[in-house]
Design an enzyme around this catalytic site. Structure first.
Site, mmCIF file in Angstrom:
data_model
loop_
_atom_site.group_PDB
_atom_site.id
_atom_site.type_symbol
_atom_site.label_atom_id
_atom_site.label_comp_id
_atom_site.label_asym_id
_atom_site.label_seq_id
_atom_site.Cartn_x
_atom_site.Cartn_y
_atom_site.Cartn_z
ATOM 1 N N TYR A 1 35.457 -58.681 43.634
ATOM 2 C CA TYR A 1 34.916 -59.551 42.706
ATOM 3 C C TYR A 1 34.656 -61.242 42.857
ATOM 4 C CZ TYR A 1 35.157 -61.844 38.031
ATOM 5 O OH TYR A 1 34.718 -62.419 36.677
ATOM 6 N N LYS B 1 30.978 -63.028 42.837
ATOM 7 C CA LYS B 1 30.918 -64.283 41.967
ATOM 8 C C LYS B 1 30.331 -65.301 43.040
ATOM 9 C CE LYS B 1 31.481 -62.896 37.912
ATOM 10 N NZ LYS B 1 30.456 -62.653 37.104
ATOM 11 N N ILE C 1 39.706 -66.926 30.416
ATOM 12 C CA ILE C 1 39.320 -66.984 29.127
ATOM 13 C C ILE C 1 39.574 -65.612 28.489
ATOM 14 C CG2 ILE C 1 37.112 -66.963 27.682
ATOM 15 C CD1 ILE C 1 37.544 -69.296 29.729
#
Ligand code: NAI
Length: 253
Positions: A161, A165, A194
């Protein structure tokens, strides 16, 4: 093309938000539609997409759902085509779709690496290429790629990941240089921790440890990420390209 006097700031604009049926993508689609943009929202699950589109009913801009896998070449072209055909143009592309398949590097399966690269990085390339062809003809456009704090600082247990990214950040910077000639502005937004289904999947103890590193002492909301995207899509951001905007409560400074 801007709206009539007194009209919402994004009226007359057409947008695509990938992976917009929940979480950050849904909040972005809602904010753009509230500001008057017509929005095509993509997702893989037809039922979930339909209920997301329904939840956005009655906003200033109309919202259309298109079932599409952002990581598939044909789907990316079809999605850009749907925006052009149904909305007549394409002004804003938000590459939001993303997945995690966490694990320590030494135990990571090839498939966990490949799938995360496909959905989080290849999809951004495919969508940007398809959308740019429309935006080039218009000689304007805004592309906003959702990256992650992980892409800037790296996260243990997320080598795949973090690499994908970080790749999105490189892709954003290179394409900002290429597309500036046609007034297409390309930026990235890097959320921290988040509150969405994605972070709900993080084990409680790991989430607590991450939260302890956030100076503002809380998780962010999808809306707080959407606000940054809304700014980058709007008239206040005409001299900004190739940048990464962190929305992370100070997690990475
Ligand atoms: P989520 O898991 O709640 O939502 C992701 C959305 O993308 C879902 O609607 C999902 O169906 C869709 N999606 C996944 N693969 C897809 C594909 N191949 N084609 C089309 N749609 C696909 O995740 P969340 O938290 O809303 O994340 C949105 C973006 O923000 C992702 O790119 C994620 O990596 C990024 N992000 C999220 C953070 C967080 O703390 N939640 C932090 C940093 C970045």
């Amino acid at each position: 093309m801007s709206g009539a006097p007194g009209a919402p700031p994004l009226s007359g604009k057409a947008a695509i938000v990938t992976g917009g049926s929940r979480g950050i993508g849904l909040a972005i689609a809602a904010l753009l539609a509230e500001r008057g943009a017509a929005v095509v929202v993509s997702g893989r699950d037809a039922d979930r997409l339909q209920s997301a589109v329904k939840s956005l009913d009655g906003l200033a801009g109309r919202v259309v759902g298109v079932v599409a896998d952002a990581a598939k070449h044909d789907d990316a072209d079809r999605l850009a085509g749907a925006a052009r055909e149904q909305l007549g143009r394409l002004d804003i592309l938000v590459n939001n779709a993303g997945i995690t398949r966490d694990g320590l590097l030494v135990r990571m399966k090839d498939d966990d690496w490949d799938r995360v690269m496909e959905v989080n990085l290849r999809s951004v390339f495919l969508m940007m290429r398809a959308a740019s062809k429309v935006m080039l003809r218009q000689k304007s456009g805004r592309i906003i790629n959702i990256t992650s704090t992980a892409g800037a600082m790296g996260n243990a247990g997320q080598a795949n990941y973090s690499a994908a990214k970080a790749g999105v950040i490189g892709l954003t910077k290179a394409s900002a240089r290429e597309l500036a000639h046609w007034s297409i502005l390309v930026n990235a937004v890097a959320p921290g921790l988040i509150e969405t289904d994605m972070t709900a999947a993080i084990p409680e103890s790991a989430r607590g440890a991450l939260l302890a590193q956030v100076p503002l002492g809380r998780m962010g909301s999808p809306r707080e990420v959407a606000e940054m995207v809304g700014f980058l899509a709007g008239d206040g951001a005409t001299y900004i390209t190739g940048q990464v905007f962190h929305v992370n409560g100070g997690l990475y400074i």
